[in-house]
Design a protein around this motif. Structure first.
Motif, mmCIF file in Angstrom:
data_model
loop_
_atom_site.group_PDB
_atom_site.id
_atom_site.type_symbol
_atom_site.label_atom_id
_atom_site.label_comp_id
_atom_site.label_asym_id
_atom_site.label_seq_id
_atom_site.Cartn_x
_atom_site.Cartn_y
_atom_site.Cartn_z
ATOM 1 N N GLU A 189 0.823 -1.204 0.000
ATOM 2 C CA GLU A 189 0.000 0.000 0.000
ATOM 3 C C GLU A 189 0.865 1.265 0.000
ATOM 4 O OE1 GLU A 189 -2.580 1.087 3.208
ATOM 5 O OE2 GLU A 189 -1.032 0.886 4.743
ATOM 6 N N VAL A 190 0.196 2.390 -0.279
ATOM 7 C CA VAL A 190 0.825 3.701 -0.126
ATOM 8 C C VAL A 190 0.136 4.396 1.028
ATOM 9 C CG1 VAL A 190 1.370 5.918 -1.189
ATOM 10 C CG2 VAL A 190 1.341 3.849 -2.587
ATOM 11 N N MET A 191 0.901 4.654 2.071
ATOM 12 C CA MET A 191 0.388 5.378 3.235
ATOM 13 C C MET A 191 0.845 6.827 3.124
ATOM 14 S SD MET A 191 -1.027 5.368 6.329
ATOM 15 C CE MET A 191 -0.959 6.412 7.802
ATOM 16 N N GLY A 192 -0.089 7.747 3.035
ATOM 17 C CA GLY A 192 0.242 9.162 2.962
ATOM 18 C C GLY A 192 0.309 9.760 4.355
ATOM 19 N N LEU A 193 1.237 10.689 4.551
ATOM 20 C CA LEU A 193 1.351 11.395 5.831
ATOM 21 C C LEU A 193 1.440 12.880 5.517
ATOM 22 C CD1 LEU A 193 1.514 10.727 8.854
ATOM 23 C CD2 LEU A 193 4.002 10.753 8.655
ATOM 24 N N VAL A 194 0.445 13.637 5.968
ATOM 25 C CA VAL A 194 0.358 15.050 5.603
ATOM 26 C C VAL A 194 0.274 15.937 6.840
ATOM 27 C CG1 VAL A 194 -0.784 14.534 3.407
ATOM 28 C CG2 VAL A 194 -2.165 15.040 5.433
ATOM 29 N N GLY A 195 0.516 17.221 6.628
ATOM 30 C CA GLY A 195 0.446 18.221 7.689
ATOM 31 C C GLY A 195 1.293 19.410 7.295
ATOM 32 N N LEU A 222 6.129 -2.527 -4.447
ATOM 33 C CA LEU A 222 6.705 -1.718 -3.368
ATOM 34 C C LEU A 222 5.632 -1.231 -2.399
ATOM 35 C CD1 LEU A 222 9.084 0.490 -5.550
ATOM 36 C CD2 LEU A 222 9.792 -1.346 -3.994
ATOM 37 N N THR A 223 6.078 -0.905 -1.200
ATOM 38 C CA THR A 223 5.243 -0.268 -0.196
ATOM 39 C C THR A 223 5.853 1.101 0.086
ATOM 40 O OG1 THR A 223 4.775 -2.428 0.779
ATOM 41 C CG2 THR A 223 4.275 -0.491 2.124
ATOM 42 N N TYR A 224 5.005 2.150 0.148
ATOM 43 C CA TYR A 224 5.506 3.509 0.352
ATOM 44 C C TYR A 224 4.920 4.133 1.608
ATOM 45 C CZ TYR A 224 6.896 3.883 -4.650
ATOM 46 O OH TYR A 224 7.462 3.721 -5.892
ATOM 47 N N LEU A 225 5.745 4.946 2.277
ATOM 48 C CA LEU A 225 5.249 5.992 3.165
ATOM 49 C C LEU A 225 5.517 7.292 2.428
ATOM 50 C CD1 LEU A 225 4.116 7.097 5.825
ATOM 51 C CD2 LEU A 225 6.446 7.097 6.743
ATOM 52 N N PHE A 226 4.463 7.957 1.961
ATOM 53 C CA PHE A 226 4.579 9.147 1.122
ATOM 54 C C PHE A 226 4.275 10.375 1.979
ATOM 55 C CE2 PHE A 226 3.345 12.293 -2.026
ATOM 56 C CZ PHE A 226 4.217 12.047 -3.078
ATOM 57 N N ILE A 227 5.324 11.137 2.299
ATOM 58 C CA ILE A 227 5.205 12.298 3.172
ATOM 59 C C ILE A 227 5.114 13.565 2.322
ATOM 60 C CG2 ILE A 227 6.366 13.630 4.981
ATOM 61 C CD1 ILE A 227 7.818 10.980 5.726
ATOM 62 N N SER A 230 -3.764 17.369 -2.362
ATOM 63 C CA SER A 230 -4.331 16.864 -3.612
ATOM 64 C C SER A 230 -3.434 15.794 -4.225
ATOM 65 C CB SER A 230 -4.551 18.014 -4.603
ATOM 66 O OG SER A 230 -3.343 18.726 -4.803
ATOM 67 N N MET A 231 -2.117 15.988 -4.148
ATOM 68 C CA MET A 231 -1.189 14.997 -4.688
ATOM 69 C C MET A 231 -1.157 13.745 -3.813
ATOM 70 S SD MET A 231 0.612 14.585 -7.379
ATOM 71 C CE MET A 231 1.072 16.190 -8.049
ATOM 72 N N VAL A 232 -1.277 13.926 -2.510
ATOM 73 C CA VAL A 232 -1.287 12.778 -1.602
ATOM 74 C C VAL A 232 -2.512 11.903 -1.855
ATOM 75 C CG1 VAL A 232 -1.483 12.093 0.824
ATOM 76 C CG2 VAL A 232 0.096 13.885 0.171
ATOM 77 N N LYS A 233 -3.650 12.526 -2.085
ATOM 78 C CA LYS A 233 -4.870 11.760 -2.375
ATOM 79 C C LYS A 233 -4.703 10.944 -3.651
ATOM 80 C CE LYS A 233 -9.864 12.246 -3.066
ATOM 81 N NZ LYS A 233 -10.037 11.682 -4.408
ATOM 82 N N ASP A 261 -3.354 5.174 -0.580
ATOM 83 C CA ASP A 261 -4.496 4.323 -0.230
ATOM 84 C C ASP A 261 -5.133 4.823 1.066
ATOM 85 O OD1 ASP A 261 -4.164 2.255 -2.339
ATOM 86 O OD2 ASP A 261 -2.255 1.921 -1.325
ATOM 87 N N ARG A 262 -4.291 5.135 2.040
ATOM 88 C CA ARG A 262 -4.756 5.707 3.306
ATOM 89 C C ARG A 262 -3.916 6.941 3.616
ATOM 90 N NH1 ARG A 262 -4.071 2.515 8.020
ATOM 91 N NH2 ARG A 262 -2.247 1.611 7.001
ATOM 92 N N ILE A 263 -4.494 7.838 4.417
ATOM 93 C CA ILE A 263 -3.799 9.086 4.747
ATOM 94 C C ILE A 263 -3.887 9.337 6.246
ATOM 95 C CG2 ILE A 263 -3.751 11.596 4.422
ATOM 96 C CD1 ILE A 263 -4.967 11.157 1.662
ATOM 97 N N GLY A 264 -2.734 9.691 6.832
ATOM 98 C CA GLY A 264 -2.691 10.147 8.215
ATOM 99 C C GLY A 264 -2.410 11.641 8.232
#
Length: 313
Positions: A39-45, A205-210, A215-218, A222-225
């Motif tokens: 999965e791709v886990m997004g982390l935003v803030g 691959l599995t990503y943590l996308f910071i 809009s780009m993270v979405k 797959d999921r967003i924190g």
């Protein structure tokens, strides 16, 4: 999806700077989440919220102040031998924010990309080493003639592709992408993100996308924190988070995304987040609670009931 394998478990992770001193900074404060294989886990803030520090602590660029990071069930921050650390470093790689600063200007691109190949002994000869470099360059949309050039001869987008090739060189399972597009022109950002999506599907691959660009993270996640002052305040599947944001801070972030229609953009009201509106009481501890299946929010019991009622509407 019920049989998904947990690749990474972050449990009560803490990263404090100047711990115990008057100027102590709780950059990451009791953060917990899981990342599933593939999965791709997004982390935003916003800037300074602790998202990059979270990524760097996971990969051991920083030693954790507290908590656990379990990769395939093994504690990343436990005492490790050099051999164990080497094996771990091969499984987990990082793509850095600044494509200019992250490449050694004195090395040719072939040597930049092959650094991990050399460390892990993944090539039996110089010829095999160069063949792997050429293959990696082609994988990220460059060509083998680029191998003998230096970083300063490339654009920002090309340098980030080189950074991706370097990360892929050791055949990792998991990649932390720390704001990989924030230093790039808008016209190049989509190219890099599309490349990362393509590589994810091709290589499993599995990503943590910071990132801070929601809009780009979405688009990629797959999921967003959502992080705020060192804490994750909301975590949900990407579509659910955009459709039904519950925490006021998440709502304020989403309201700041510009609309493509200039007329509606002029009249659109943005939400601002005031932490004082929570007014948590001592008898109402704040916890990370599951409001609906897979949708977690940092809230008190009173807010939890409000969020549940809101989600049923």
């Amino acid at each position: 999806m019920s049989e998904r394998k947990k690749l990474l478990e972050i449990k009560n992770l803490k990263q404090y700077f100047n711990e115990g001193k008057p100027n102590e900074v709780k950059a990451v404060d009791n953060v917990s989440f899981d990342i599933y294989k593939g999965e791709v886990m997004g982390l935003v803030g916003e800037s300074g919220c602790g998202k990059s520090t979270t990524g760097r602590t996971i990969i051991r660029l920083y030693d954790a102040t507290g908590g656990e990071v379990l990769y395939d069930g093994v504690n990343v921050h436990g005492n490790k031998s050099k051999k164990e650390l080497k094996q771990f470093n091969r499984k987990m790689q990082m793509i850095f924010q600044d494509p200019y600063a992250s490449l050694n200007p004195r090395l040719k691109i072939a040597d930049v990309i092959a650094e991990g190949i050399d460390i892990h002994g993944l090539a039996k000869s110089k010829q095999e080493r160069m063949e792997k470099v050429y293959e990696l360059l082609e994988t990220v949309g460059l060509n083998k003639e680029h191998a003998n050039r230096y970083p300063h001869e490339f654009s920002g987008g090309q340098r980030q592709r080189i950074g991706i090739a370097r990360a892929l060189a050791v055949q990792p399972e998991f990649i932390i992408a720390d704001e990989p597009i924030s230093a790039l022109d808008v016209s190049i950002q989509a190219q890099v993100v599309n490349l990362m999506k393509k590589l994810q599907h091709e290589k499993g691959l599995t990503y943590l996308f910071i990132a801070h660009d929601l809009s780009m993270v979405k688009y990629i996640s797959d999921r967003i924190g959502v992080m705020y002052f060192g804490k994750i305040v909301e975590l949900a599947p990407a579509d659910e988070l955009y459709r039904n944001p519950l925490h006021p801070y998440t709502q304020s972030l989403l309201s700041a995304i510009p609309a493509p229609d200039p007329i509606s953009e002029r009249t659109r009201k943005r939400k601002t987040y005031d932490p004082a509106t929570h007014n948590y009481q001592d008898n109402e501890p704040v916890e990370f609670r599951e409001v609906t299946p897979g949708h977690f929010v940092l809230c008190s019991e009173t807010e939890f009931k409000q969020y549940q009622a809101q989600s049923k509407q």
